[in-house]
Design a protein around this motif. Sequence first.
Motif, PDB file in Angstrom:
ATOM      1  N   PHE A  61      33.798  91.571  -5.595  1.00 25.93           N
ATOM      2  CA  PHE A  61      35.259  91.233  -4.940  1.00 25.93           C
ATOM      3  C   PHE A  61      36.688  91.750  -4.599  1.00 25.93           C
ATOM      4  O   PHE A  61      36.799  92.324  -5.937  1.00 25.93           O
ATOM      5  CB  PHE A  61      35.573  89.921  -5.538  1.00 25.93           C
TER       6      PHE A  61
ATOM      7  N   THR B  69      39.900  92.654  -5.207  1.00 31.84           N
ATOM      8  CA  THR B  69      40.596  91.191  -5.009  1.00 31.84           C
ATOM      9  C   THR B  69      42.457  92.295  -5.105  1.00 31.84           C
ATOM     10  O   THR B  69      43.272  91.160  -4.779  1.00 31.84           O
ATOM     11  CB  THR B  69      40.455  90.801  -6.788  1.00 31.84           C
TER      12      THR B  69
ATOM     13  N   GLY C   5      35.660  83.422   7.428  1.00 31.03           N
ATOM     14  CA  GLY C   5      36.584  82.991   6.055  1.00 31.03           C
ATOM     15  C   GLY C   5      36.551  84.697   5.038  1.00 31.03           C
ATOM     16  O   GLY C   5      37.326  84.486   4.169  1.00 31.03           O
ATOM     17  N   TRP C   6      35.701  85.217   5.918  1.00 30.05           N
ATOM     18  CA  TRP C   6      35.522  86.456   4.718  1.00 30.05           C
ATOM     19  C   TRP C   6      35.740  87.852   5.199  1.00 30.05           C
ATOM     20  O   TRP C   6      35.780  87.711   7.189  1.00 30.05           O
ATOM     21  CB  TRP C   6      33.888  86.885   3.779  1.00 30.05           C
TER      22      TRP C   6
ATOM     23  N   LEU D 218      36.720  90.565   0.833  1.00 27.45           N
ATOM     24  CA  LEU D 218      37.878  89.548   0.266  1.00 27.45           C
ATOM     25  C   LEU D 218      37.419  88.403   1.289  1.00 27.45           C
ATOM     26  O   LEU D 218      37.622  89.007   2.439  1.00 27.45           O
ATOM     27  CB  LEU D 218      39.187  90.323   0.504  1.00 27.45           C
ATOM     28  N   CYS D 219      38.497  87.135   0.386  1.00 28.35           N
ATOM     29  CA  CYS D 219      38.387  85.888   1.083  1.00 28.35           C
ATOM     30  C   CYS D 219      39.919  85.731   1.087  1.00 28.35           C
ATOM     31  O   CYS D 219      41.000  86.506   0.086  1.00 28.35           O
ATOM     32  CB  CYS D 219      37.219  85.138   1.112  1.00 28.35           C
ATOM     33  N   PHE D 220      40.323  85.098   2.384  1.00 27.72           N
ATOM     34  CA  PHE D 220      41.424  84.812   1.800  1.00 27.72           C
ATOM     35  C   PHE D 220      41.647  83.500   2.708  1.00 27.72           C
ATOM     36  O   PHE D 220      41.123  82.242   3.143  1.00 27.72           O
ATOM     37  CB  PHE D 220      42.498  85.544   3.037  1.00 27.72           C
ATOM     38  N   ASN D 221      43.192  82.541   1.834  1.00 32.23           N
ATOM     39  CA  ASN D 221      43.632  81.148   2.222  1.00 32.23           C
ATOM     40  C   ASN D 221      44.524  81.270   2.054  1.00 32.23           C
ATOM     41  O   ASN D 221      45.188  82.662   2.618  1.00 32.23           O
ATOM     42  CB  ASN D 221      43.251  80.475   0.819  1.00 32.23           C
TER      43      ASN D 221
ATOM     44  N   ILE E 105      44.129  86.833  -0.961  1.00 28.22           N
ATOM     45  CA  ILE E 105      43.343  86.497  -1.730  1.00 28.22           C
ATOM     46  C   ILE E 105      43.239  85.343  -3.482  1.00 28.22           C
ATOM     47  O   ILE E 105      44.246  86.221  -4.136  1.00 28.22           O
ATOM     48  CB  ILE E 105      42.942  88.065  -1.860  1.00 28.22           C
TER      49      ILE E 105
ATOM     50  N   PRO F 222      36.065  84.374  -6.499  1.00 26.19           N
ATOM     51  CA  PRO F 222      35.834  83.879  -4.693  1.00 26.19           C
ATOM     52  C   PRO F 222      34.940  83.003  -5.095  1.00 26.19           C
ATOM     53  O   PRO F 222      34.719  81.747  -4.090  1.00 26.19           O
ATOM     54  CB  PRO F 222      34.447  85.146  -5.217  1.00 26.19           C
TER      55      PRO F 222
ATOM     56  N   ASN G  69      36.793  80.320  -5.788  1.00 33.35           N
ATOM     57  CA  ASN G  69      37.861  79.557  -3.893  1.00 33.35           C
ATOM     58  C   ASN G  69      37.767  79.672  -2.818  1.00 33.35           C
ATOM     59  O   ASN G  69      38.988  79.776  -2.231  1.00 33.35           O
ATOM     60  CB  ASN G  69      39.057  79.628  -4.604  1.00 33.35           C
ATOM     61  N   CYS G  70      36.875  80.718  -2.623  1.00 32.39           N
ATOM     62  CA  CYS G  70      36.793  81.042  -1.351  1.00 32.39           C
ATOM     63  C   CYS G  70      35.431  80.447  -0.399  1.00 32.39           C
ATOM     64  O   CYS G  70      34.940  79.759  -0.844  1.00 32.39           O
ATOM     65  CB  CYS G  70      35.737  82.694  -0.935  1.00 32.39           C
TER      66      CYS G  70
END
Length: 768
Positions: free
Chosen positions: A412, A414, A526-527, A574-577, A751, A755, A757-758
């Motif tokens: 992951f 970050t 989302g990733w 990575l994922c992102f919100n 990010i 993970p 929270n992804c």
Amino acid sequence: MSKSPKLKLTPLLTSSLSLLAAVPFFVSALSGAIFTTTEDGAIVNENVRYQDKLDVYLDGGPRMNAPASAASLPDGDYYFQVTDPSGKDLLSSDHISCRKITINNGVITEYHGADGHNYSYKNGQNGGWIEEECTGHAFNTDVDHGGDPLYAMVIQLYPYDDTPNSGGVYKVWITPVDNYDPVNELDLDGNKHQAVNQEGYQAGNFHGFIPRFSKTDNYKVKQKRRQEYGIIALRNYHDANLNCRLDPGEKFIWGWEYGIDDGLGVRNTGVTQDESGGDPSTILMQEALGKLDDLWNLDHYRWTEDEDKNLNSQYFTTSGYAHAYQAFTSTNTGPEDPALWDEPSDYLERFLMEMVCLDAVDSGDGPQTANEFTGFTPSALGVVPEINNEDPQITLTLGQVGFANMKVTKIFDTNGNGVADDGEMGIPNWPVRIKYAPSLLQSSGGPVPDTISPTENADLYDEIIARFQPNVEPGEALLVNGIATRMTDSNGEHTFKLLLPNGYGDAPFTLHPSDYYQVEEASAQGWQASSNMAMNFDVRSEASGVEGRLTPIMGKTYMDDSDTGLEEIVFTNLCFNEVSFGTKGYWHNKNGLGEMEESFVTSYINTLDPYDSETSYFGAGDEPFDGKYSDNTNVDAAFNNDDINDALSAQAGTVKAEVSHFLVDSNGGGDPREQLAQQLLAFLFNVEYRLGGDAQLILSGGGTISAQTLIDEAIAAWQGTDATSQNEYKTQLDDFNNMKVGEEGGGVQFIPSDPANCPPLPSGFEAQ
């Protein structure tokens, strides 16, 4: 054909004959004595009982039951040799440097020519230098003087040629190294050097041994010419297609240790030889006299965890079979002429190996499971006694299959830099997969890995699972259409156990451009991958190559079509919100102040440099934010034009009122630090109340930056004197503070630090 001279023998006892007296060839100035003995030093001058040249050992110093000082040789390094009784014919067949010993306290204590000792010599007067390796002489403890304090040893005189003497008499010599006087070429270092088997006799010099500096002893061997049995050849190959047959292109493995127990219970050990010259390794079974009808056993030293050898090996035996010996002249790429393969007509018997090729796996042409065996009787396979015949009569062919490891790690990322940094965690339960090299899936010689499953070849499947644990679910196929899909473990890792190489460790190394393994990671909504999502690599066998088999035998992985090693493939994701930030105007008004906690301001904001002491540009209050001026008078209430709800106090002299005034204070003095401090304050509230703390922000132009890094850089600019830099950071912070989800440009993408929270992880790969 190479011989194996390093064999321990149990001498055959015969009726006593009169001892052949050890008559010196000359009067020696060297003190002490030497004599011949048996392999344990138990008998002195056992001339009448030497049945074979292999039975004769050299001893020196005190005789049996004699005191330590008796007949002691001077301490130092010595050479020894075997000649005919006259001394004119040199019979020792190995190099002089392979016949070097040390005398200490009057007895033999050390041997310098063991296996691995290299020497070089010149091939003729005008020839080039040749480098070879000593085969070694057996070196055993003297049963009478071998303990404390002497630690005496005896050394086997063999190898040496047959004597021309009609009575079977030989002479052994010993001379100090310092007195050795060779009569021929110099070696590479300029030292005098004796070539292999050179005669080197001249008056007063017997192949470098000067009589007055030497000791000798005559002995007799009953059997004038050795009876040798060319019985067995050993061949080891890499069964690359796992069909338990030696096929064209499959590589031979040399340097593989084996052992054979003959009918006398004597173990004969050795290693398979480089077959590039044409023939396999040969064992000449001297102990086999009258024992060809007994059961013999092969110990292959399988190099697995079941043995105490080479525990890191990832090779194991697929099959072993005996067949009629046939010489061939192929190179090490494997036999090219089909007539020289191990054809079904050559089969004699098959060994029962722990991992066998079942009927469904084998071609069906040769003997199969009904003919498997653990031992073999040489005579039943057509072996007969032969004198001085070095060619084997049967060949034992052993197939190996190898594995290589490829570790795949899912990180992951970050900070979004595409590198696995310290502290970044692995992502568990992420699908990764291996695609096998095309050449392995097109094999015509036998099954490909697709056929290895719980329903097809179940025994083979169970053996692979048990031995190599490739992390498959119970009942799951190893491959489907040449693809293996697995999930990362709790650490975000998975190690593939890769069956079969697509190349060998030969140099220079070349592969077909499309013939490679490929590892891939799955994708998910989302990733975002911050590194390559696929990588090509090669798996090469070290079972053969320019250096032969190196222990432990491993398959190794390399970057595709290169010599760069590759032990691990790391995928970073990575994922992102996305969130909306509030402007400084929002944090100024009753809604923003209502969301704010005074303790956050007093315990954190007031500790930062832009807010921990009074500045010249803030006129409606002063820093730090405590609701009072420096003279202790209250700061005015905020929201002069707003309706204040009951939940929010608008009284003068509050922390929130002073923060509100600071955020909208006019910049009449034109100090760029004030606007930077205002935007930074709003940004600090956004990080705390929108991101929940530090997070990696995704920049609109690409790349990422941590919120804390941006804060630190903005404060550094505020502390400096560069107005341009201060304005640039003010603008960047303002841009972030104005980003809203659903509006043009969107919200702030970041990010999360965990993970968990992804968005959901991928459940698998799309259908191929």
